[in-house]
Design a protein around this motif. Structure first.
Motif, PDB file in Angstrom:
ATOM      1  N   LEU A 146     -23.620 -12.994   2.654  1.00 35.55           N
ATOM      2  CA  LEU A 146     -22.472 -13.383   1.844  1.00 35.55           C
ATOM      3  C   LEU A 146     -22.082 -12.280   0.866  1.00 35.55           C
ATOM      4  CD1 LEU A 146     -23.512 -17.021   0.856  1.00 35.55           C
ATOM      5  CD2 LEU A 146     -22.097 -16.293   2.786  1.00 35.55           C
ATOM      6  N   PRO A 147     -20.789 -12.103   0.652  1.00 37.69           N
ATOM      7  CA  PRO A 147     -20.350 -11.169  -0.389  1.00 37.69           C
ATOM      8  C   PRO A 147     -20.583 -11.787  -1.768  1.00 37.69           C
ATOM      9  CG  PRO A 147     -18.459 -12.239   0.606  1.00 37.69           C
ATOM     10  CD  PRO A 147     -19.672 -12.709   1.358  1.00 37.69           C
ATOM     11  N   LEU A 148     -20.929 -10.944  -2.725  1.00 35.83           N
ATOM     12  CA  LEU A 148     -21.141 -11.430  -4.076  1.00 35.83           C
ATOM     13  C   LEU A 148     -20.703 -10.390  -5.088  1.00 35.83           C
ATOM     14  CD1 LEU A 148     -23.929  -9.841  -5.063  1.00 35.83           C
ATOM     15  CD2 LEU A 148     -24.988 -11.622  -3.718  1.00 35.83           C
ATOM     16  N   GLN A 149     -20.527 -10.844  -6.306  1.00 42.25           N
ATOM     17  CA  GLN A 149     -20.187  -9.949  -7.403  1.00 42.25           C
ATOM     18  C   GLN A 149     -21.317  -9.999  -8.414  1.00 42.25           C
ATOM     19  OE1 GLN A 149     -16.556 -10.802  -9.487  1.00 42.25           O
ATOM     20  NE2 GLN A 149     -16.591  -8.849 -10.549  1.00 42.25           N
ATOM     21  N   LEU A 150     -21.865  -8.816  -8.731  1.00 41.53           N
ATOM     22  CA  LEU A 150     -22.949  -8.723  -9.698  1.00 41.53           C
ATOM     23  C   LEU A 150     -22.389  -8.795 -11.112  1.00 41.53           C
ATOM     24  CD1 LEU A 150     -24.942  -5.871  -7.929  1.00 41.53           C
ATOM     25  CD2 LEU A 150     -25.389  -8.328  -7.845  1.00 41.53           C
ATOM     26  N   ALA A 151     -23.261  -9.054 -12.072  1.00 44.11           N
ATOM     27  CA  ALA A 151     -22.850  -9.228 -13.466  1.00 44.11           C
ATOM     28  C   ALA A 151     -22.134  -8.003 -14.024  1.00 44.11           C
ATOM     29  CB  ALA A 151     -24.062  -9.570 -14.326  1.00 44.11           C
ATOM     30  N   ASP A 152     -22.483  -6.819 -13.539  1.00 45.52           N
ATOM     31  CA  ASP A 152     -21.845  -5.590 -14.046  1.00 45.52           C
ATOM     32  C   ASP A 152     -20.539  -5.259 -13.325  1.00 45.52           C
ATOM     33  OD1 ASP A 152     -22.663  -4.587 -11.584  1.00 45.52           O
ATOM     34  OD2 ASP A 152     -24.114  -3.177 -12.420  1.00 45.52           O
ATOM     35  N   GLY A 153     -20.091  -6.143 -12.436  1.00 45.87           N
ATOM     36  CA  GLY A 153     -18.825  -5.949 -11.737  1.00 45.87           C
ATOM     37  C   GLY A 153     -18.951  -5.364 -10.344  1.00 45.87           C
ATOM     38  N   ARG A 154     -20.100  -4.790 -10.022  1.00 53.62           N
ATOM     39  CA  ARG A 154     -20.297  -4.264  -8.669  1.00 53.62           C
ATOM     40  C   ARG A 154     -20.236  -5.398  -7.659  1.00 53.62           C
ATOM     41  NH1 ARG A 154     -25.973  -1.814  -8.504  1.00 53.62           N
ATOM     42  NH2 ARG A 154     -26.283  -3.417 -10.086  1.00 53.62           N
ATOM     43  N   THR A 155     -19.850  -5.062  -6.440  1.00 56.75           N
ATOM     44  CA  THR A 155     -19.881  -6.034  -5.353  1.00 56.75           C
ATOM     45  C   THR A 155     -20.942  -5.604  -4.347  1.00 56.75           C
ATOM     46  OG1 THR A 155     -18.129  -4.877  -4.166  1.00 56.75           O
ATOM     47  CG2 THR A 155     -17.472  -6.695  -5.613  1.00 56.75           C
ATOM     48  N   SER A 156     -21.461  -6.567  -3.634  1.00 59.70           N
ATOM     49  CA  SER A 156     -22.501  -6.298  -2.654  1.00 59.70           C
ATOM     50  C   SER A 156     -22.490  -7.437  -1.646  1.00 59.70           C
ATOM     51  CB  SER A 156     -23.859  -6.209  -3.356  1.00 59.70           C
ATOM     52  OG  SER A 156     -24.868  -5.827  -2.450  1.00 59.70           O
ATOM     53  N   LYS A 157     -23.384  -7.356  -0.706  1.00 59.74           N
ATOM     54  CA  LYS A 157     -23.629  -8.452   0.222  1.00 59.74           C
ATOM     55  C   LYS A 157     -25.096  -8.812   0.103  1.00 59.74           C
ATOM     56  CE  LYS A 157     -19.930  -7.674   3.437  1.00 59.74           C
ATOM     57  NZ  LYS A 157     -19.510  -7.724   4.806  1.00 59.74           N
ATOM     58  N   ALA A 158     -25.387 -10.088   0.354  1.00 58.09           N
ATOM     59  CA  ALA A 158     -26.767 -10.547   0.228  1.00 58.09           C
ATOM     60  C   ALA A 158     -27.063 -11.603   1.282  1.00 58.09           C
ATOM     61  CB  ALA A 158     -26.987 -11.134  -1.162  1.00 58.09           C
ATOM     62  N   ILE A 159     -28.317 -11.649   1.662  1.00 57.52           N
ATOM     63  CA  ILE A 159     -28.794 -12.718   2.534  1.00 57.52           C
ATOM     64  C   ILE A 159     -28.925 -13.969   1.673  1.00 57.52           C
ATOM     65  CG2 ILE A 159     -30.721 -13.549   3.950  1.00 57.52           C
ATOM     66  CD1 ILE A 159     -29.186 -11.255   5.240  1.00 57.52           C
ATOM     67  N   ALA A 160     -28.369 -15.059   2.147  1.00 54.34           N
ATOM     68  CA  ALA A 160     -28.452 -16.341   1.453  1.00 54.34           C
ATOM     69  C   ALA A 160     -28.692 -17.429   2.493  1.00 54.34           C
ATOM     70  CB  ALA A 160     -27.164 -16.615   0.682  1.00 54.34           C
ATOM     71  N   TYR A 161     -29.175 -18.554   2.021  1.00 51.59           N
ATOM     72  CA  TYR A 161     -29.447 -19.683   2.904  1.00 51.59           C
ATOM     73  C   TYR A 161     -28.546 -20.835   2.476  1.00 51.59           C
ATOM     74  CZ  TYR A 161     -33.067 -16.723   4.578  1.00 51.59           C
ATOM     75  OH  TYR A 161     -33.715 -15.642   5.140  1.00 51.59           O
ATOM     76  N   VAL A 162     -27.637 -21.202   3.360  1.00 50.14           N
ATOM     77  CA  VAL A 162     -26.666 -22.256   3.077  1.00 50.14           C
ATOM     78  C   VAL A 162     -27.016 -23.480   3.918  1.00 50.14           C
ATOM     79  CG1 VAL A 162     -24.878 -20.574   2.495  1.00 50.14           C
ATOM     80  CG2 VAL A 162     -24.976 -21.492   4.801  1.00 50.14           C
ATOM     81  N   VAL A 163     -26.683 -24.646   3.401  1.00 56.87           N
ATOM     82  CA  VAL A 163     -27.046 -25.879   4.083  1.00 56.87           C
ATOM     83  C   VAL A 163     -26.255 -26.038   5.385  1.00 56.87           C
ATOM     84  CG1 VAL A 163     -25.389 -27.375   2.892  1.00 56.87           C
ATOM     85  CG2 VAL A 163     -27.540 -28.327   3.712  1.00 56.87           C
ATOM     86  N   ASP A 164     -26.932 -26.544   6.385  1.00 51.55           N
ATOM     87  CA  ASP A 164     -26.300 -26.883   7.660  1.00 51.55           C
ATOM     88  C   ASP A 164     -25.820 -28.323   7.560  1.00 51.55           C
ATOM     89  OD1 ASP A 164     -25.564 -27.526  10.244  1.00 51.55           O
ATOM     90  OD2 ASP A 164     -27.479 -26.922  11.144  1.00 51.55           O
ATOM     91  N   ARG A 165     -24.513 -28.500   7.458  1.00 59.56           N
ATOM     92  CA  ARG A 165     -23.944 -29.839   7.278  1.00 59.56           C
ATOM     93  C   ARG A 165     -24.181 -30.754   8.486  1.00 59.56           C
ATOM     94  NH1 ARG A 165     -18.381 -30.050   4.078  1.00 59.56           N
ATOM     95  NH2 ARG A 165     -19.188 -29.461   2.041  1.00 59.56           N
TER      96      ARG A 165
END
Length: 165
Positions: A83-102
């Protein structure tokens, strides 16, 4: 977020859009039973979520991912996503995350704060009372400076139930 269970080079608050923190997973072992399931947190679609992102050393990547998969994919209620994310200092990155399977049988999404509080208040599993898990999570979020209004509502409602409300 406060005890990730793996080594990291950097930790930063981060914002993920399109997903929200939610008590959306039935817990049948650690925070409830199959007869009286509890609720644990997952990332569910909609809204946004402020949490923590961890930067991992390249030589630790495979070991860390193996650890996370073993921990998070036990019952396959979560789906691994980048998932794309925005860090507290304004940088953007991508990270592995675990989202619920509906589509998973443990999915418990769609509960409002009052309904979630009733489940949390009544459930207890192998790792203890469900309300202790929720209260502890909220306390750690507050220590990290992260507000979660919905979780605060759930906790407030559980406290009301504890007091006979």
């Amino acid at each position: 977020m406060w005890n990730p269970g793996f080594e990291f080079l950097e930790r930063s608050q981060a914002l993920v859009r399109g997903y929200r923190r939610s008590l959306c997973v039935h817990s049948w072992v650690h925070r409830g039973t199959e007869q009286n399931p509890g609720l644990v947190l997952g990332l569910d679609r909609g809204g946004s979520c402020r949490g923590m992102a961890f930067r991992i050393a390249p030589d630790q990547w495979d070991e860390t991912i193996d650890y996370l998969r073993e921990r998070e994919l036990v019952t396959n209620v979560y789906l691994e996503r980048c998932l794309p994310l925005q860090l507290a200092d304004g940088r953007t990155s991508k990270a592995i995350a675990y989202v619920v399977d509906r589509k998973h049988m443990q999915y418990a999404g769609g509960l409002d704060a009052i309904a979630a509080a009733h489940v949390v208040h009544a459930a207890k599993g192998k790792s203890g009372p469900n309300d202790a898990y929720v209260f502890n999570t909220l306390a750690h979020l507050q220590e990290m400076g992260i507000r979660d209004h919905w979780l605060e509502q759930v906790v407030g409602e559980v406290e009301r139930l504890r007091n006979g409300g």
